[in-house]
Write a protein that holds these residues in place. Sequence first.
Motif, PDB file in Angstrom:
ATOM      1  N   UNK A 139      20.631 -60.597 -13.964  1.00 35.82           N
ATOM      2  CA  UNK A 139      20.120 -61.540 -12.956  1.00 35.82           C
ATOM      3  C   UNK A 139      19.992 -60.849 -11.593  1.00 35.82           C
ATOM      4  N   UNK A 140      21.127 -60.566 -10.945  1.00 34.23           N
ATOM      5  CA  UNK A 140      21.068 -59.920  -9.628  1.00 34.23           C
ATOM      6  C   UNK A 140      20.580 -58.483  -9.742  1.00 34.23           C
ATOM      7  N   UNK A 141      20.891 -57.811 -10.846  1.00 36.08           N
ATOM      8  CA  UNK A 141      20.392 -56.451 -11.052  1.00 36.08           C
ATOM      9  C   UNK A 141      18.876 -56.443 -11.140  1.00 36.08           C
ATOM     10  N   UNK A 142      18.333 -57.351 -11.946  1.00 35.62           N
ATOM     11  CA  UNK A 142      16.872 -57.441 -12.081  1.00 35.62           C
ATOM     12  C   UNK A 142      16.227 -57.812 -10.747  1.00 35.62           C
ATOM     13  N   UNK A 143      16.802 -58.805 -10.068  1.00 31.28           N
ATOM     14  CA  UNK A 143      16.238 -59.238  -8.782  1.00 31.28           C
ATOM     15  C   UNK A 143      16.261 -58.095  -7.773  1.00 31.28           C
ATOM     16  N   UNK A 144      17.349 -57.319  -7.777  1.00 34.87           N
ATOM     17  CA  UNK A 144      17.474 -56.209  -6.836  1.00 34.87           C
ATOM     18  C   UNK A 144      16.436 -55.130  -7.144  1.00 34.87           C
ATOM     19  N   UNK A 145      16.232 -54.846  -8.422  1.00 30.14           N
ATOM     20  CA  UNK A 145      15.217 -53.856  -8.813  1.00 30.14           C
ATOM     21  C   UNK A 145      13.823 -54.348  -8.433  1.00 30.14           C
ATOM     22  N   UNK A 146      13.579 -55.647  -8.644  1.00 28.79           N
ATOM     23  CA  UNK A 146      12.286 -56.223  -8.266  1.00 28.79           C
ATOM     24  C   UNK A 146      12.069 -56.094  -6.760  1.00 28.79           C
ATOM     25  N   UNK A 147      13.122 -56.401  -6.003  1.00 23.59           N
ATOM     26  CA  UNK A 147      13.033 -56.323  -4.538  1.00 23.59           C
ATOM     27  C   UNK A 147      12.803 -54.876  -4.094  1.00 23.59           C
ATOM     28  N   UNK A 148      13.451 -53.927  -4.761  1.00 20.29           N
ATOM     29  CA  UNK A 148      13.284 -52.512  -4.396  1.00 20.29           C
ATOM     30  C   UNK A 148      11.839 -52.077  -4.590  1.00 20.29           C
TER      31      UNK A 148
END
Lengths: 292, 219
Positions: free
Chosen positions: A170-179
């Motif tokens: 969840x937060x890992x995916x969102x963080x990668x998307x944001x990056x």
Amino acid sequence: MALAYTSFDELARLAQEAGTTISALVLADQARELETSQEALLARMEADLDVMAAAAEKGLDPGLRSASGLTGGAAARVAGAREQVCPGRFARHLAVALAVSECNAAMGKIVAAPTAGSCGILPGAVLPLLEDGTVTKDQAARALFTGGALGMVIANKASIAGAQGGCQAECGSASAMAAAVLTELWGGTPAQCAHAAAIALKCLLGLVCDPVAGLVEVPCVKRNASGVANALCAAQLALAGVESAIPCDQVIAAMDAVGQAMPCTLKETAKGGLAATKRGAELKKQLQGEQK
Amino acid sequence: MNIFDIIGPVMVGPSSSHTAGACRIGRVARSILNDQPVRAHISLCGSFAETGRGHGTDRALVAGLLGMDSDDARLPDALELAAAAGLEVTFDTRDLPGTHPNTAVVELEGKGGARCAVRASSVGGGNIRVDEVNGVKVSFTGAYNTLIILHTDEAGAIANVSGYIAGQGVNIATFACDRETKGGSSIMTVEIDGVLTEEQLDHLRALPAIHTVVQVKRI
């Protein structure tokens, strides 16, 4: 031909070869897929940005509290802090991520991105750049198609659900998307977007989902702040030319394998990690007492 | 899957399963009642019972009963709005072994006297599955227009229904049938790509062996 969304490295390669951005490829593909115009899709994404901005505003209210009382007010504290370890816009990125996540916990309206639990990270990355005029709304809306495409690849090849892959999903995916979104907004190449996504996801690999009392509050709200900080870090590295030694697709595959190896107690069941601490158990008992 | 399944949906927090999904369960129950609900008894089971209050599951269910979508900003005030709208709601918690961890049982009574009991579960990402209607096992998601047809278990009942629907140029997406006993009462659950008019539904109702036909509108 329609894009398959099973490889982010492939998307980056296609964009690089066509001399365009990942978002431009994805926007054209999605318009074909959904049988509508690119303008209509951009308008819808801009409307999502409006929902995100309204959520941030609500979440910045110092008096805001969730129904459980566990969260609320953190965003306002960070936004109003005088001492700045993270100067300038950096603190704003953190405050907005907290605000949207606290708005979610207080039953405000949000855009799941990719989930409700991780809904603060993309707005935390993008909105501060809109607020100070670094990017236009049109640019921000376009770049979100790059983040969304990465989310689709992760959902197809791994998972975006905490119950299946832990918080890294969840937060890992969102963080990668944001990056990836930040890297594109700052003028990075498609290859740099893929490196940024890989670096961000690598750095949150193994993160467990351990919500106290099963609520989307502790530690979820703070992981939205750390998720955006991690995204900024990854984008900064990638824009400087730092490359991920492991390609993005393989990091996603590793995330999936780690998620499968993770015990159930650490996948949203509230039976392990922080949920199982002495204080976590006390809070749960206290909240259940109130419920009865 | 498209881009807005990832950046989206727009919803009232905090949980896609415990809030957005719960709201959809309320909506589908209202749709099955096919009447304005005046009384509701809601049983929360499993994780809904344990963490429901903190997730606003109770309010989300009632918001759905009032016809709200999961992105309706009035959702947190649903309990007060229900009282104002003349909908009396009671809650309890129940243990239902073997059901999905996020399950609710909604018993409704409508203004026109209609009654129904719906058991449904929130299966993740705001998606739901209806598991039981009026004591009979079903399985549908509310993502399509769905026909729930109570009938007597006898030869030709299914063929008549599917034949009529086909004749109207409407495609059947999924079909399920379950009966209590041989020759006893039976239920068809038919998810369709199009939508049937009230006139077409009346035609189905007039077919032999058919007792009631309810079209649950896509939520």
